[in-house]
Scaffold this motif. Structure first.
Motif, PDB file in Angstrom:
ATOM      1  N   VAL A   1      -9.357   0.321  -9.960  1.00 32.65           N
ATOM      2  CA  VAL A   1      -8.269  -0.647  -9.805  1.00 32.65           C
ATOM      3  C   VAL A   1      -7.044  -0.279 -10.642  1.00 32.65           C
ATOM      4  O   VAL A   1      -5.943  -0.138 -10.123  1.00 32.65           O
ATOM      5  N   VAL A   2      -7.238  -0.133 -11.931  1.00 32.76           N
ATOM      6  CA  VAL A   2      -6.104   0.032 -12.839  1.00 32.76           C
ATOM      7  C   VAL A   2      -5.389   1.364 -12.628  1.00 32.76           C
ATOM      8  O   VAL A   2      -4.160   1.399 -12.465  1.00 32.76           O
ATOM      9  N   VAL A   3      -6.133   2.457 -12.630  1.00 33.20           N
ATOM     10  CA  VAL A   3      -5.500   3.778 -12.504  1.00 33.20           C
ATOM     11  C   VAL A   3      -4.749   3.922 -11.176  1.00 33.20           C
ATOM     12  O   VAL A   3      -3.570   4.320 -11.174  1.00 33.20           O
ATOM     13  N   PRO A   4      -5.376   3.598 -10.038  1.00 37.24           N
ATOM     14  CA  PRO A   4      -4.611   3.707  -8.784  1.00 37.24           C
ATOM     15  C   PRO A   4      -3.366   2.808  -8.765  1.00 37.24           C
ATOM     16  O   PRO A   4      -2.315   3.206  -8.246  1.00 37.24           O
ATOM     17  N   ALA A   5      -3.469   1.612  -9.346  1.00 34.66           N
ATOM     18  CA  ALA A   5      -2.310   0.714  -9.375  1.00 34.66           C
ATOM     19  C   ALA A   5      -1.184   1.306 -10.217  1.00 34.66           C
ATOM     20  O   ALA A   5      -0.020   1.279  -9.814  1.00 34.66           O
ATOM     21  N   VAL A   6      -1.529   1.852 -11.373  1.00 36.00           N
ATOM     22  CA  VAL A   6      -0.507   2.442 -12.251  1.00 36.00           C
ATOM     23  C   VAL A   6       0.143   3.636 -11.569  1.00 36.00           C
ATOM     24  O   VAL A   6       1.376   3.781 -11.588  1.00 36.00           O
ATOM     25  N   LEU A   7      -0.661   4.497 -10.952  1.00 39.47           N
ATOM     26  CA  LEU A   7      -0.095   5.663 -10.258  1.00 39.47           C
ATOM     27  C   LEU A   7       0.828   5.231  -9.129  1.00 39.47           C
ATOM     28  O   LEU A   7       1.901   5.821  -8.919  1.00 39.47           O
ATOM     29  N   THR A   8       0.460   4.184  -8.414  1.00 41.70           N
ATOM     30  CA  THR A   8       1.303   3.673  -7.326  1.00 41.70           C
ATOM     31  C   THR A   8       2.597   3.097  -7.873  1.00 41.70           C
ATOM     32  O   THR A   8       3.676   3.366  -7.333  1.00 41.70           O
ATOM     33  N   TRP A   9       2.516   2.310  -8.950  1.00 43.10           N
ATOM     34  CA  TRP A   9       3.718   1.741  -9.550  1.00 43.10           C
ATOM     35  C   TRP A   9       4.666   2.836 -10.024  1.00 43.10           C
ATOM     36  O   TRP A   9       5.883   2.739  -9.845  1.00 43.10           O
ATOM     37  N   GLU A  10       4.107   3.873 -10.632  1.00 38.51           N
ATOM     38  CA  GLU A  10       4.961   4.981 -11.080  1.00 38.51           C
ATOM     39  C   GLU A  10       5.673   5.617  -9.888  1.00 38.51           C
ATOM     40  O   GLU A  10       6.876   5.893  -9.947  1.00 38.51           O
ATOM     41  N   GLU A  11       4.949   5.830  -8.814  1.00 33.97           N
ATOM     42  CA  GLU A  11       5.531   6.456  -7.632  1.00 33.97           C
ATOM     43  C   GLU A  11       6.586   5.555  -6.991  1.00 33.97           C
ATOM     44  O   GLU A  11       7.696   6.002  -6.671  1.00 33.97           O
ATOM     45  N   VAL A  12       6.267   4.280  -6.803  1.00 40.04           N
ATOM     46  CA  VAL A  12       7.177   3.338  -6.155  1.00 40.04           C
ATOM     47  C   VAL A  12       8.471   3.177  -6.948  1.00 40.04           C
ATOM     48  O   VAL A  12       9.553   3.065  -6.377  1.00 40.04           O
ATOM     49  N   HIS A  13       8.349   3.184  -8.264  1.00 41.89           N
ATOM     50  CA  HIS A  13       9.532   2.992  -9.113  1.00 41.89           C
ATOM     51  C   HIS A  13      10.150   4.308  -9.572  1.00 41.89           C
ATOM     52  O   HIS A  13      11.012   4.326 -10.450  1.00 41.89           O
ATOM     53  N   ASP A  14       9.713   5.396  -8.970  1.00 41.40           N
ATOM     54  CA  ASP A  14      10.256   6.720  -9.232  1.00 41.40           C
ATOM     55  C   ASP A  14      10.223   7.067 -10.726  1.00 41.40           C
ATOM     56  O   ASP A  14      11.169   7.626 -11.271  1.00 41.40           O
ATOM     57  N   LEU A  15       9.108   6.714 -11.362  1.00 42.72           N
ATOM     58  CA  LEU A  15       8.899   7.036 -12.774  1.00 42.72           C
ATOM     59  C   LEU A  15       8.141   8.351 -12.883  1.00 42.72           C
ATOM     60  O   LEU A  15       7.337   8.679 -12.013  1.00 42.72           O
ATOM     61  N   PRO A  16       8.380   9.094 -13.940  1.00 43.31           N
ATOM     62  CA  PRO A  16       7.592  10.316 -14.132  1.00 43.31           C
ATOM     63  C   PRO A  16       6.111   9.964 -14.277  1.00 43.31           C
ATOM     64  O   PRO A  16       5.765   8.928 -14.856  1.00 43.31           O
ATOM     65  N   ARG A  17       5.267  10.823 -13.744  1.00 40.68           N
ATOM     66  CA  ARG A  17       3.820  10.578 -13.855  1.00 40.68           C
ATOM     67  C   ARG A  17       3.423  10.499 -15.321  1.00 40.68           C
ATOM     68  O   ARG A  17       3.798  11.337 -16.120  1.00 40.68           O
ATOM     69  N   GLY A  18       2.717   9.467 -15.652  1.00 38.16           N
ATOM     70  CA  GLY A  18       2.252   9.259 -17.017  1.00 38.16           C
ATOM     71  C   GLY A  18       3.093   8.286 -17.814  1.00 38.16           C
ATOM     72  O   GLY A  18       2.644   7.784 -18.838  1.00 38.16           O
ATOM     73  N   ALA A  19       4.324   7.996 -17.352  1.00 37.89           N
ATOM     74  CA  ALA A  19       5.215   7.117 -18.120  1.00 37.89           C
ATOM     75  C   ALA A  19       4.618   5.721 -18.275  1.00 37.89           C
ATOM     76  O   ALA A  19       4.508   5.195 -19.392  1.00 37.89           O
ATOM     77  N   LEU A  20       4.241   5.122 -17.181  1.00 41.05           N
ATOM     78  CA  LEU A  20       3.678   3.777 -17.224  1.00 41.05           C
ATOM     79  C   LEU A  20       2.292   3.789 -17.869  1.00 41.05           C
ATOM     80  O   LEU A  20       1.940   2.871 -18.611  1.00 41.05           O
TER      81      LEU A  20
END
Length: 102
Positions: A34-53
């Motif tokens: 749940v948590v990891v996929p959600a964080v990866l999706t949020w990073e992608e959707v908000h155009d954040l560098p991977r790992g930032a969130l």
């Protein structure tokens, strides 16, 4: 009612037990599914560098433990133990993949 430092046992949170309700296993499963996929999706959707969130979210959650009165050293020891376990699992998985392809 907020938890007190005596209510939170870092060793319990990072040590596997043999029961069906292992806190480590359940927490890890929820995080992975749940948590990891959600964080990866949020990073992608908000155009954040991977790992930032992931880094800022983890720091914020760990800071909540510090706010609850858990000494930083205990939090660092617990986090280090979990990272060591993840690295060991990855190494075993990578070794298995190499052996499987040989």
């Amino acid at each position: 009612m907020p938890e007190t430092p005596t209510d939170i046992d870092i060793d319990e949170l990072v040590s596997h037990d043999d029961g069906e309700d292992c806190v480590v296993c359940l927490s890890s499963d929820i995080s992975a599914s749940v948590v990891v996929p959600a964080v990866l999706t949020w990073e992608e959707v908000h155009d954040l560098p991977r790992g930032a969130l992931a880094l800022h979210g983890a720091a914020g959650l760990l800071a909540a433990l510090l706010e609850a009165g858990i000494p930083r050293h205990q939090v660092e020891v617990g986090l280090s133990a979990l990272l060591d376990e993840f690295e060991q699992i990855k190494a075993e998985r990578d070794l298995g993949m190499v052996q499987g392809n040989a």
